[in-house]
Structure formats: structure tokens, C-alpha cells
Design a protein around this motif. Structure first.
Motif, PDB file in Angstrom:
ATOM      1  N   UNK A  19      33.902  93.259  65.178  1.00  0.00           N
ATOM      2  CA  UNK A  19      35.164  92.696  64.916  1.00  0.00           C
ATOM      3  C   UNK A  19      36.488  93.564  65.015  1.00  0.00           C
ATOM      4  N   UNK A  20      36.024  94.276  63.585  1.00  0.00           N
ATOM      5  CA  UNK A  20      37.295  95.022  63.778  1.00  0.00           C
ATOM      6  C   UNK A  20      37.821  95.254  65.353  1.00  0.00           C
ATOM      7  N   UNK A  21      39.403  95.795  65.903  1.00  0.00           N
ATOM      8  CA  UNK A  21      39.836  96.444  66.644  1.00  0.00           C
ATOM      9  C   UNK A  21      39.078  95.887  67.909  1.00  0.00           C
ATOM     10  N   UNK A  22      38.639  94.939  67.685  1.00  0.00           N
ATOM     11  CA  UNK A  22      37.841  94.353  68.888  1.00  0.00           C
ATOM     12  C   UNK A  22      37.661  92.875  69.055  1.00  0.00           C
ATOM     13  N   UNK A  23      37.427  92.242  68.801  1.00  0.00           N
ATOM     14  CA  UNK A  23      37.717  90.495  68.495  1.00  0.00           C
ATOM     15  C   UNK A  23      38.992  91.031  67.438  1.00  0.00           C
ATOM     16  N   UNK A  24      39.035  91.196  67.020  1.00  0.00           N
ATOM     17  CA  UNK A  24      40.506  91.271  66.182  1.00  0.00           C
ATOM     18  C   UNK A  24      41.023  91.752  65.456  1.00  0.00           C
ATOM     19  N   UNK A  73      25.428  88.487  68.371  1.00  0.00           N
ATOM     20  CA  UNK A  73      24.861  88.666  67.300  1.00  0.00           C
ATOM     21  C   UNK A  73      26.555  89.898  66.431  1.00  0.00           C
ATOM     22  N   UNK A  74      27.129  89.856  65.265  1.00  0.00           N
ATOM     23  CA  UNK A  74      28.283  90.351  64.911  1.00  0.00           C
ATOM     24  C   UNK A  74      27.594  92.057  64.245  1.00  0.00           C
ATOM     25  N   UNK A  75      27.879  93.115  64.860  1.00  0.00           N
ATOM     26  CA  UNK A  75      27.085  94.372  64.776  1.00  0.00           C
ATOM     27  C   UNK A  75      28.872  95.639  64.061  1.00  0.00           C
ATOM     28  N   UNK A  76      28.914  95.389  62.925  1.00  0.00           N
ATOM     29  CA  UNK A  76      29.874  96.011  61.864  1.00  0.00           C
ATOM     30  C   UNK A  76      29.579  96.505  61.107  1.00  0.00           C
ATOM     31  N   UNK A  77      30.411  98.195  61.478  1.00  0.00           N
ATOM     32  CA  UNK A  77      30.437  98.994  60.645  1.00  0.00           C
ATOM     33  C   UNK A  77      31.248  98.964  58.852  1.00  0.00           C
ATOM     34  N   UNK A  78      31.796  97.730  59.520  1.00  0.00           N
ATOM     35  CA  UNK A  78      32.088  97.390  57.698  1.00  0.00           C
ATOM     36  C   UNK A  78      31.874  97.018  56.611  1.00  0.00           C
ATOM     37  N   UNK A  79      32.296  98.158  55.559  1.00  0.00           N
ATOM     38  CA  UNK A  79      31.678  98.145  54.158  1.00  0.00           C
ATOM     39  C   UNK A  79      32.163  96.597  53.742  1.00  0.00           C
ATOM     40  N   UNK A  80      33.081  95.909  53.479  1.00  0.00           N
ATOM     41  CA  UNK A  80      32.846  94.891  53.415  1.00  0.00           C
ATOM     42  C   UNK A  80      32.269  93.284  53.874  1.00  0.00           C
ATOM     43  N   UNK A  81      30.925  93.215  53.476  1.00  0.00           N
ATOM     44  CA  UNK A  81      30.160  92.343  53.695  1.00  0.00           C
ATOM     45  C   UNK A  81      30.827  90.727  53.280  1.00  0.00           C
ATOM     46  N   UNK A  95      35.469  98.610  70.489  1.00  0.00           N
ATOM     47  CA  UNK A  95      36.241  99.579  70.476  1.00  0.00           C
ATOM     48  C   UNK A  95      36.557 100.958  71.129  1.00  0.00           C
ATOM     49  N   UNK A  96      35.657 101.702  70.470  1.00  0.00           N
ATOM     50  CA  UNK A  96      35.970 103.134  69.748  1.00  0.00           C
ATOM     51  C   UNK A  96      34.878 103.730  70.489  1.00  0.00           C
ATOM     52  N   UNK A  97      35.049 105.025  71.369  1.00  0.00           N
ATOM     53  CA  UNK A  97      33.862 105.067  71.592  1.00  0.00           C
ATOM     54  C   UNK A  97      33.326 106.037  70.776  1.00  0.00           C
ATOM     55  N   UNK A  98      33.364 106.779  69.800  1.00  0.00           N
ATOM     56  CA  UNK A  98      32.780 108.021  69.210  1.00  0.00           C
ATOM     57  C   UNK A  98      31.655 106.861  68.325  1.00  0.00           C
ATOM     58  N   UNK A 103      41.520  98.442  71.824  1.00  0.00           N
ATOM     59  CA  UNK A 103      42.056  98.600  70.330  1.00  0.00           C
ATOM     60  C   UNK A 103      43.010  97.335  70.155  1.00  0.00           C
ATOM     61  N   UNK A 104      42.495  96.076  69.036  1.00  0.00           N
ATOM     62  CA  UNK A 104      43.640  95.108  68.974  1.00  0.00           C
ATOM     63  C   UNK A 104      44.449  96.434  67.827  1.00  0.00           C
ATOM     64  N   UNK A 105      43.550  97.469  67.106  1.00  0.00           N
ATOM     65  CA  UNK A 105      44.006  98.269  65.620  1.00  0.00           C
ATOM     66  C   UNK A 105      45.270  99.094  66.030  1.00  0.00           C
ATOM     67  N   UNK A 106      46.355  98.722  67.078  1.00  0.00           N
ATOM     68  CA  UNK A 106      47.560  99.914  66.985  1.00  0.00           C
ATOM     69  C   UNK A 106      48.728 100.066  66.337  1.00  0.00           C
TER      70      UNK A 106
END
Length: 161
Positions: free
Chosen positions: A33-38, A64-72, A117-120, A138-141
């Protein structure tokens, strides 16, 4: 251990087409999601991304949304708004989140691609799991560490089949 090169590099998700996915042999997309879809600070993506999600659904692509975001709550609200299965705290580049997503979609790794949006985290995780990696700009510039991260990722921002 595989290097974190993407299989495909596109400016944004709207450049991913059903024809490209067919060429890659992909039937399902795991979406960051973050930096990729928005942007991380946005509640919902822009209209072109919402339209793209509908195009993918209409084409029969499993999403399928696969996010590392900690905010459920953030991930759940987004996933419910676009009617997609999801998980937060996916632990990318670890394999656990990928495994669960593949099981829920009923697809093997070689039929999946991760869009991120992230390589690592995203691309390395995709390579480790055995699925395709589609890297987007990334959209998160606006994030304070964006340019440092981009500098570290620069050697890997090349397509490698």
C-alpha cells in the motif's frame, strides 16, 4: 540468496496491464500500500489507482494486500474500501506473509507477483519467495529518509528476469 532485482520496473501501478501479467505468467498480485498504491499520509489512493484496481478485478486477476504497515486499522480500512483480502505486519522480506497470501489466494509462488516500491523489502521478499517482483516509483518522496533509501537501492533498480 537471491539479489533484490525487480523482474519489471514501471512508473506506477497503472502501467501494469493484464497483457503484461499474462506475459509474466502471473494470475495474482500481492500489493503493497504505502508508497505503492498511495502515499503513506493518504487515506485512499487517487482515482486512477482505484480504476486500475477495478480493471485488474474485471480481468480476473487475484488481488491481495500484503503490507508491512503496523497499523492494522489503516490497512483494514483501505482493504475494506476496495474489497480486497489483506494482512498487515507481513514481515517482508520474510516468507511468512507471502506464504499466507499464496494460501489464501490458492496460487503457487510462480503465479504471483508482488507490486511494491522498495527494493530491500518488496523486491527481495518476492525473489526469496519465488514470485515475480514489479517495482514502481515510490509515491513517498516527502519522507525525510526517501533519498537516502533511494541511494542505497540504486544499484538494484534494474530489471532482471
Amino acid at each position: 540468496m537471491p539479489l533484490p532485482y525487480p523482474h519489471v520496473f514501471v512508473p506506477d501501478v497503472t502501467h501494469i496491464t493484464p497483457a503484461l501479467l499474462k506475459e509474466l505468467g502471473v494470475a495474482g498480485l500481492l500489493l503493497d500500500i504505502d508508497g505503492t498504491l498511495m502515499e503513506t499520509r493518504d487515506a485512499m489512493p487517487a482515482r486512477p489507482v482505484l480504476d486500475w484496481l477495478e480493471e485488474m478485478k474485471s480481468a480476473g486477476v487475484a488481488l491481495y494486500i500484503l503490507s508491512n504497515n503496523r497499523h492494522r486499522e489503516r490497512v483494514q480500512a483501505f482493504a475494506q474500501a476496495v474489497d480486497l483480502p489483506w494482512q498487515n505486519l507481513a514481515g517482508k522480506p520474510g516468507k511468512r506473509g507471502f506464504r499466507l497470501a499464496a494460501e489464501r489466494l490458492g496460487l503457487p509462488p510462480e503465479k504471483l507477483a508482488l507490486v511494491g516500491d522498495q527494493t530491500f523489502t518488496d523486491m527481495w521478499g518476492a525473489r526469496r519467495w519465488g514470485c515475480k517482483g514489479i517495482l514502481v516509483e515510490s509515491t513517498d518522496i516527502h519522507l525525510w529518509y526517501f533519498w537516502l533509501r533511494r541511494l542505497l537501492e540504486l544499484p538494484f533498480r534494474k530489471e532482471r528476469p
